[in-house]
Write a protein that holds these residues in place. Sequence first.
Motif, PDB file in Angstrom:
ATOM      1  N   THR A   1      16.308  15.359  -8.673  1.00 12.66           N
ATOM      2  CA  THR A   1      16.386  15.347  -7.210  1.00 12.66           C
ATOM      3  C   THR A   1      14.994  15.409  -6.597  1.00 12.66           C
ATOM      4  O   THR A   1      14.689  14.683  -5.648  1.00 12.66           O
ATOM      5  N   TYR A   2      14.138  16.275  -7.153  1.00 18.21           N
ATOM      6  CA  TYR A   2      12.756  16.381  -6.680  1.00 18.21           C
ATOM      7  C   TYR A   2      12.050  15.028  -6.794  1.00 18.21           C
ATOM      8  O   TYR A   2      11.414  14.580  -5.837  1.00 18.21           O
ATOM      9  N   VAL A   3      12.184  14.391  -7.937  1.00 21.37           N
ATOM     10  CA  VAL A   3      11.526  13.093  -8.165  1.00 21.37           C
ATOM     11  C   VAL A   3      12.030  12.063  -7.160  1.00 21.37           C
ATOM     12  O   VAL A   3      11.237  11.338  -6.546  1.00 21.37           O
ATOM     13  N   ARG A   4      13.333  12.015  -6.962  1.00 27.25           N
ATOM     14  CA  ARG A   4      13.891  11.039  -6.020  1.00 27.25           C
ATOM     15  C   ARG A   4      13.421  11.294  -4.588  1.00 27.25           C
ATOM     16  O   ARG A   4      13.060  10.362  -3.866  1.00 27.25           O
ATOM     17  N   LEU A   5      13.427  12.570  -4.171  1.00 21.72           N
ATOM     18  CA  LEU A   5      13.016  12.902  -2.803  1.00 21.72           C
ATOM     19  C   LEU A   5      11.542  12.614  -2.568  1.00 21.72           C
ATOM     20  O   LEU A   5      11.171  12.022  -1.546  1.00 21.72           O
ATOM     21  N   VAL A   6      10.688  13.028  -3.496  1.00 17.89           N
ATOM     22  CA  VAL A   6       9.246  12.805  -3.337  1.00 17.89           C
ATOM     23  C   VAL A   6       8.940  11.313  -3.356  1.00 17.89           C
ATOM     24  O   VAL A   6       8.171  10.817  -2.521  1.00 17.89           O
ATOM     25  N   ASP A   7       9.551  10.592  -4.274  1.00 17.23           N
ATOM     26  CA  ASP A   7       9.326   9.145  -4.339  1.00 17.23           C
ATOM     27  C   ASP A   7       9.783   8.457  -3.051  1.00 17.23           C
ATOM     28  O   ASP A   7       9.068   7.608  -2.507  1.00 17.23           O
ATOM     29  N   ARG A   8      10.941   8.829  -2.569  1.00 22.19           N
ATOM     30  CA  ARG A   8      11.458   8.206  -1.337  1.00 22.19           C
ATOM     31  C   ARG A   8      10.562   8.536  -0.138  1.00 22.19           C
ATOM     32  O   ARG A   8      10.204   7.662   0.645  1.00 22.19           O
ATOM     33  N   PHE A   9      10.174   9.806  -0.015  1.00 23.37           N
ATOM     34  CA  PHE A   9       9.340  10.228   1.110  1.00 23.37           C
ATOM     35  C   PHE A   9       7.983   9.517   1.084  1.00 23.37           C
ATOM     36  O   PHE A   9       7.529   8.986   2.103  1.00 23.37           O
ATOM     37  N   ASN A  10       7.337   9.493  -0.081  1.00 26.17           N
ATOM     38  CA  ASN A  10       6.030   8.843  -0.180  1.00 26.17           C
ATOM     39  C   ASN A  10       6.125   7.327  -0.005  1.00 26.17           C
ATOM     40  O   ASN A  10       5.192   6.701   0.492  1.00 26.17           O
ATOM     41  N   ARG A  11       7.246   6.750  -0.390  1.00 30.27           N
ATOM     42  CA  ARG A  11       7.445   5.313  -0.167  1.00 30.27           C
ATOM     43  C   ARG A  11       7.512   5.029   1.333  1.00 30.27           C
ATOM     44  O   ARG A  11       6.880   4.088   1.827  1.00 30.27           O
ATOM     45  N   VAL A  12       8.243   5.843   2.062  1.00 29.18           N
ATOM     46  CA  VAL A  12       8.359   5.657   3.508  1.00 29.18           C
ATOM     47  C   VAL A  12       6.996   5.850   4.183  1.00 29.18           C
ATOM     48  O   VAL A  12       6.571   5.014   4.989  1.00 29.18           O
ATOM     49  N   ILE A  13       6.313   6.935   3.853  1.00 36.34           N
ATOM     50  CA  ILE A  13       4.993   7.202   4.441  1.00 36.34           C
ATOM     51  C   ILE A  13       4.026   6.072   4.086  1.00 36.34           C
ATOM     52  O   ILE A  13       3.294   5.571   4.950  1.00 36.34           O
ATOM     53  N   GLY A  14       4.018   5.651   2.838  1.00 37.14           N
ATOM     54  CA  GLY A  14       3.114   4.581   2.409  1.00 37.14           C
ATOM     55  C   GLY A  14       3.357   3.281   3.139  1.00 37.14           C
ATOM     56  O   GLY A  14       2.408   2.590   3.539  1.00 37.14           O
ATOM     57  N   ARG A  15       4.611   2.940   3.342  1.00 33.60           N
ATOM     58  CA  ARG A  15       4.918   1.680   4.038  1.00 33.60           C
ATOM     59  C   ARG A  15       4.585   1.758   5.522  1.00 33.60           C
ATOM     60  O   ARG A  15       4.187   0.765   6.127  1.00 33.60           O
ATOM     61  N   ILE A  16       4.739   2.923   6.114  1.00 34.12           N
ATOM     62  CA  ILE A  16       4.338   3.090   7.513  1.00 34.12           C
ATOM     63  C   ILE A  16       2.817   2.998   7.629  1.00 34.12           C
ATOM     64  O   ILE A  16       2.290   2.279   8.486  1.00 34.12           O
ATOM     65  N   VAL A  17       2.122   3.713   6.763  1.00 33.28           N
ATOM     66  CA  VAL A  17       0.658   3.758   6.818  1.00 33.28           C
ATOM     67  C   VAL A  17       0.057   2.393   6.530  1.00 33.28           C
ATOM     68  O   VAL A  17      -0.976   2.034   7.098  1.00 33.28           O
ATOM     69  N   MET A  18       0.687   1.605   5.688  1.00 32.98           N
ATOM     70  CA  MET A  18       0.106   0.305   5.356  1.00 32.98           C
ATOM     71  C   MET A  18       0.002  -0.592   6.587  1.00 32.98           C
ATOM     72  O   MET A  18      -0.881  -1.441   6.660  1.00 32.98           O
ATOM     73  N   TRP A  19       0.842  -0.389   7.580  1.00 32.53           N
ATOM     74  CA  TRP A  19       0.759  -1.182   8.802  1.00 32.53           C
ATOM     75  C   TRP A  19      -0.376  -0.732   9.715  1.00 32.53           C
ATOM     76  O   TRP A  19      -0.742  -1.447  10.651  1.00 32.53           O
ATOM     77  N   SER A  20      -0.944   0.437   9.460  1.00 32.83           N
ATOM     78  CA  SER A  20      -2.045   0.912  10.311  1.00 32.83           C
ATOM     79  C   SER A  20      -3.310   0.080  10.147  1.00 32.83           C
ATOM     80  O   SER A  20      -4.244   0.214  10.931  1.00 32.83           O
ATOM     81  N   ILE A  21      -3.346  -0.792   9.157  1.00 34.50           N
ATOM     82  CA  ILE A  21      -4.488  -1.686   8.997  1.00 34.50           C
ATOM     83  C   ILE A  21      -4.664  -2.541  10.252  1.00 34.50           C
ATOM     84  O   ILE A  21      -5.793  -2.856  10.655  1.00 34.50           O
ATOM     85  N   PHE A  22      -3.557  -2.879  10.910  1.00 33.85           N
ATOM     86  CA  PHE A  22      -3.638  -3.682  12.129  1.00 33.85           C
ATOM     87  C   PHE A  22      -4.243  -2.884  13.279  1.00 33.85           C
ATOM     88  O   PHE A  22      -4.968  -3.444  14.107  1.00 33.85           O
ATOM     89  N   ALA A  23      -3.964  -1.588  13.340  1.00 38.83           N
ATOM     90  CA  ALA A  23      -4.598  -0.741  14.362  1.00 38.83           C
ATOM     91  C   ALA A  23      -6.104  -0.658  14.112  1.00 38.83           C
ATOM     92  O   ALA A  23      -6.903  -0.728  15.054  1.00 38.83           O
ATOM     93  N   MET A  24      -6.490  -0.519  12.847  1.00 37.50           N
ATOM     94  CA  MET A  24      -7.928  -0.499  12.518  1.00 37.50           C
ATOM     95  C   MET A  24      -8.585  -1.820  12.902  1.00 37.50           C
ATOM     96  O   MET A  24      -9.700  -1.840  13.430  1.00 37.50           O
ATOM     97  N   MET A  25      -7.899  -2.913  12.622  1.00 39.67           N
ATOM     98  CA  MET A  25      -8.439  -4.230  12.981  1.00 39.67           C
ATOM     99  C   MET A  25      -8.594  -4.356  14.497  1.00 39.67           C
ATOM    100  O   MET A  25      -9.593  -4.916  14.976  1.00 39.67           O
ATOM    101  N   ALA A  26      -7.642  -3.822  15.244  1.00 35.90           N
ATOM    102  CA  ALA A  26      -7.726  -3.878  16.709  1.00 35.90           C
ATOM    103  C   ALA A  26      -8.922  -3.070  17.219  1.00 35.90           C
ATOM    104  O   ALA A  26      -9.647  -3.519  18.112  1.00 35.90           O
TER     105      ALA A  26
END
Length: 169
Positions: free
Chosen positions: A7-32
């Motif tokens: 359960t720990y592995v699934r929760l941490v993996d899911r949470f970090n996947r969500v955070i990582g995918r959100i953060v990856m879009w911040s490259i456009f804010a940096m570009m702006a």
Amino acid sequence: MPEAIKTYVRLVDRFNRVIGRIVMWSIFAMMAVLLWSSISKTFFMPSQWTLEMAQFMMTGYFLLGGAYALQLDSHVRMDLLYGRWTPRTRAIVDAVTVFMLFTYLIFLLIGGVSSTSYALKYGETSYSSWAPYMAPVKIVMVIGIFLTFLQTTSIFFKDLATAIGRPIR
């Protein structure tokens, strides 16, 4: 592996996947921000805040995305022998060598918490002419290091399960 670890592995993996995918879009804010920096230097008065803001955003991008990069196994690895090993041998070696990463992350976390508490206590600002408060970027830094620590623990459990012949899916 016990169900709590799975359960720990699934929760941490899911949470970090969500955070990582959100953060990856911040490259456009940096570009702006950097585009505005170029435009303002060319046509207007140069903005004082753009370069430092881009550096702060890159710090968040790098540190908050670090756990996701570990999860995807997209970090740099010297592949002299590793590529020839069986998945089980890789898991055994990874499960042993992960303790060096744990040590490194613990020292980073201790230093980050100390630096963040100093920034909050004394209202630390940057030495630039813009002089933004340093606490927000340091808080993001500590969160990123903590998420990387959680992901490293998840990877350790997955490697341990693979090493004993019962991989976590």
